[in-house]
Write a protein that holds these residues in place. Sequence first.
Motif, short mmCIF file in Angstrom:
data_model
loop_
_atom_site.label_atom_id
_atom_site.label_comp_id
_atom_site.label_asym_id
_atom_site.label_seq_id
_atom_site.Cartn_x
_atom_site.Cartn_y
_atom_site.Cartn_z
N GLN A 269 0.84 -1.20 0.00
CA GLN A 269 0.00 0.00 0.00
C GLN A 269 0.87 1.25 0.00
N VAL A 270 0.42 2.26 -0.72
CA VAL A 270 1.08 3.57 -0.72
C VAL A 270 0.06 4.60 -0.27
N ILE A 271 0.39 5.35 0.78
CA ILE A 271 -0.50 6.38 1.31
C ILE A 271 0.20 7.72 1.12
N TYR A 272 -0.39 8.61 0.35
CA TYR A 272 0.20 9.92 0.15
C TYR A 272 -0.30 10.88 1.22
N LEU A 273 0.61 11.71 1.70
CA LEU A 273 0.30 12.68 2.74
C LEU A 273 0.35 14.10 2.17
N PRO A 274 -0.36 15.04 2.79
CA PRO A 274 -0.34 16.43 2.32
C PRO A 274 0.87 17.20 2.84
N ALA A 275 2.04 16.64 2.65
CA ALA A 275 3.30 17.27 3.08
C ALA A 275 4.39 16.75 2.17
N THR A 276 5.42 17.56 1.99
CA THR A 276 6.51 17.16 1.09
C THR A 276 7.42 16.13 1.72
N SER A 277 7.86 16.39 2.96
CA SER A 277 8.81 15.50 3.63
C SER A 277 8.13 14.76 4.76
N ILE A 278 8.15 13.44 4.72
CA ILE A 278 7.65 12.63 5.83
C ILE A 278 8.89 12.16 6.57
N TRP A 279 9.18 12.82 7.70
CA TRP A 279 10.48 12.66 8.34
C TRP A 279 10.61 11.38 9.16
N SER A 280 9.53 10.92 9.76
CA SER A 280 9.67 9.83 10.71
C SER A 280 8.41 8.98 10.77
N VAL A 281 8.57 7.70 11.13
CA VAL A 281 7.44 6.79 11.25
C VAL A 281 7.69 5.84 12.41
N SER A 282 6.61 5.46 13.08
CA SER A 282 6.70 4.51 14.19
C SER A 282 5.40 3.72 14.22
N LEU A 284 2.46 1.61 16.70
CA LEU A 284 1.89 1.33 18.01
C LEU A 284 1.74 -0.18 18.19
N GLN A 285 1.54 -0.61 19.44
CA GLN A 285 1.45 -2.04 19.70
C GLN A 285 0.21 -2.68 19.06
N ASN A 286 -0.81 -1.86 18.74
CA ASN A 286 -2.01 -2.40 18.09
C ASN A 286 -1.89 -2.42 16.57
N GLY A 287 -0.71 -2.05 16.04
CA GLY A 287 -0.50 -2.08 14.60
C GLY A 287 -0.75 -0.77 13.89
N ASP A 288 -1.28 0.24 14.60
CA ASP A 288 -1.47 1.55 13.98
C ASP A 288 -0.10 2.18 13.70
N VAL A 289 -0.07 3.06 12.71
CA VAL A 289 1.19 3.66 12.25
C VAL A 289 1.13 5.18 12.47
N VAL A 290 2.23 5.73 12.98
CA VAL A 290 2.31 7.15 13.30
C VAL A 290 3.37 7.80 12.41
N THR A 291 3.05 8.97 11.85
CA THR A 291 4.01 9.69 11.00
C THR A 291 4.20 11.12 11.53
N GLY A 292 5.40 11.65 11.31
CA GLY A 292 5.70 13.05 11.57
C GLY A 292 6.20 13.68 10.29
N SER A 293 5.73 14.88 9.95
CA SER A 293 6.02 15.42 8.63
C SER A 293 6.32 16.91 8.65
N SER A 294 6.69 17.42 7.47
CA SER A 294 7.17 18.79 7.35
C SER A 294 6.08 19.83 7.51
N ASP A 295 4.82 19.43 7.55
CA ASP A 295 3.74 20.39 7.78
C ASP A 295 3.44 20.56 9.27
N GLY A 296 4.34 20.07 10.13
CA GLY A 296 4.17 20.23 11.57
C GLY A 296 3.10 19.36 12.17
N THR A 297 2.75 18.28 11.48
CA THR A 297 1.60 17.46 11.87
C THR A 297 2.01 16.03 12.18
#
Length: 784
Positions: A269-282, A284-297
Amino acid sequence: MAGVADTYKLRCTLLGHSMDVRGVATGITEGGKDYIVSGSRDKKTKIWTPSEDGTTFEQYQTCEGHTNFVSCVCVIPPSPKYPKGLILSGGHDHTILGFEVGNPTPIFHLIGHKGTVCSIAATSDSLMVTGSWDQTAKVWCDMQNVATLTGHAAAVWAVASIPSEDHQILTGSADREIRLWIDYQPKTIFKGHTDCVRALAVLDRERFLSGSNDASIRMWSISQGETMHIFYGHTNFIYSIALLPNGTDFVSVGEDRALRVWSGSNCKQVIYLPATSIWSVSALQNGDVVTGSSDGTVRVFTNDPARIGNADVLQAYEEEVSKTAIATQQDLGGMKISELPGPESLLREGKKDGETKMVREGNQVGCYSWSAAEQKWNKIGDVVGASGATQNTSGKVLHEGKEYDYVFTVDLDGQGTLKLPYNISEDPWFAAQKFIHRNELSQLFLDQVANFIINNTKGMQLGTSTSTGYADPFTGGNRYVPGTGSSAPGGFSASAAPDPFTGSGAYTTSSAQSASTAAPVVIQPSEPLFPVKEFLRFAAAPNYDALKKKLTDFIQTLGSAGGIGVEQIDALLEIGRSQEWKGDTTSLVGTCLQWPADKVFPILDLLRLGVLNQQFAQQLQGNFPVAATFASRYLSKETPTNQMLCLRLLCNVFGTLTSELMRERSALISQVLNNMPKAKTNEVAASTLLLNYSIVVCDANNPAWANVETQTEMLMAAASMLEVLEDGEAVFRTLVAVGNLVAGNPTMANLFQSLSGNELADRFIKSGSLLKIQQCATQIKQSL
């Protein structure tokens, strides 16, 4: 184990940071619930805990303490010593801070790295390892550095720990290599990536993953030291990789706006985000995915239907992604909509009442004004159409986020179509000069542009010059502006930005132009912008009549506490006029330097001029050592005018007190970086100081200073400054400093690449900034 079963969709969006979110990590509360940690360029680390209904996350704690950007974050599981676990953050200030959940104050502060701390990982034996731009990784135990891993030839962008009993650690570097360390000794070098290694993730004791600027992910055999598989799919730099709870599937993010989900050997799967740079990903223990990006979000994605956001959340997100994709192709008055700040910028307070800014809102642009009384940004209009100008509710014309009475479209021979904003309260010659500086035009256009304004505004001319030679274009009157006037050599304008003391620009009108402002140099694309070999100085003389009035006011206000009388003012003014150290200079200067911080700036301005004379500078150093007396007192950002003048004074003593400045370089540069100016004139002064330093450390005739150590120190400082500077002239001078350091120097060129040099250069090339910035960034990239 089974692969990813369902498609990931947005669960929630977390707003709170005001700048790029550079790092995200996840942990588990004492009650067994997930929480999220995010670190940002706004210098803050935030902890987010689940909301009561479980649909989203809420801010629980904001951790502060870094004096510069937060680059990375990590969660250490609970231990007997820290039953709640630890939150770790690494920063551009070269330090690591430790926090406990529930306590926003750092419980420890680790110092040892000499560059930005860009990666942190917990080890299997309750230790932690950090990677830095200083080309090392460090292992820490009980707040002590127990080992330093050296051997990489560039920044250590990624670190990881392999479950073992013999301290197995992986480090990934901008030198394109990955190294395995056992008991803190080098064991294996993994080679295969063709660009910087930016991410590491350990699958098990036998395998790990790596992500690189070469847009590939590799799976490695630890025992064999070889690549087992290469994952292709990303179209740009890869910044971060995280394993999903099943231990086999993983996710990755990068510069291509995409979060990618991998299962087996395929991208599922490819998920596009409304930001240019997706700096980091982690994860959660339930399988959810967390992203931090250049739009401060911070965003959370889930494949559990019970946690997926409702229809309104998903629709709004899809529209935002769609608009962002469109906006990346749009142009607004010469600026890319995609390069404007997003709504997150409205979380930062304005600097003064009435300040305006343009904000990207999907594929639209809104203009906001800061209300000091309400402490919030109020929307005052929308910017529409390609002209970059639109009428707002006040009847003014908006152009690049500011109000004007007119915004003309002018077509100058050979220059194409340009926008010329103008307010009728301005001197037409003043407005014309700003227009020339902004668009890098020849000074020969001055009369043509000024007459165009006069002819198209019914001949209205306000704020003309007075007999003093300086007319304040904002008030029509004369006042003392510290250190304003002529430009520095080489076409570097010394006063092109608002002055923090007056809040206005330091421009002269047409009648004083020849006396106080050097004509800008128009740089052709083929003309090299570096190396620059002559020191830049701030030599503009003040308005002595206004300065005398200011000193009179201060001496009368201070009374006997000032230590001198008004009859001694002329002797003070002679410091700037004659630049001679006379019999009473020592006592006069010593007395005045004891004045309160808000009264001392005229003295600093006069000393700035005095030190342009070599003998005066040496006398000053003998009586009041420059670094100890001035830098230690006046470089604080809390007193911006003093800071600006102190920086200018330091710039002016290069060539005379170079040895003194070089001996104190580490302390001075550290003070500048830790007190980064907020005012544009201060930014210009700070960047000039760094540029002068780069001249010294690149001069082969100074072997004591022209070495890898000092050059590395200056290059890392420049990279840090480029992340925060806002003024175009300051950015340009810092880029020239970088050019000095990398031109013809493969070691520094490689180091700059390891510090994301290509990304920085590309950012300025595409930024729509001053032409000379784009050209300088282009020439730097050609030197790498």
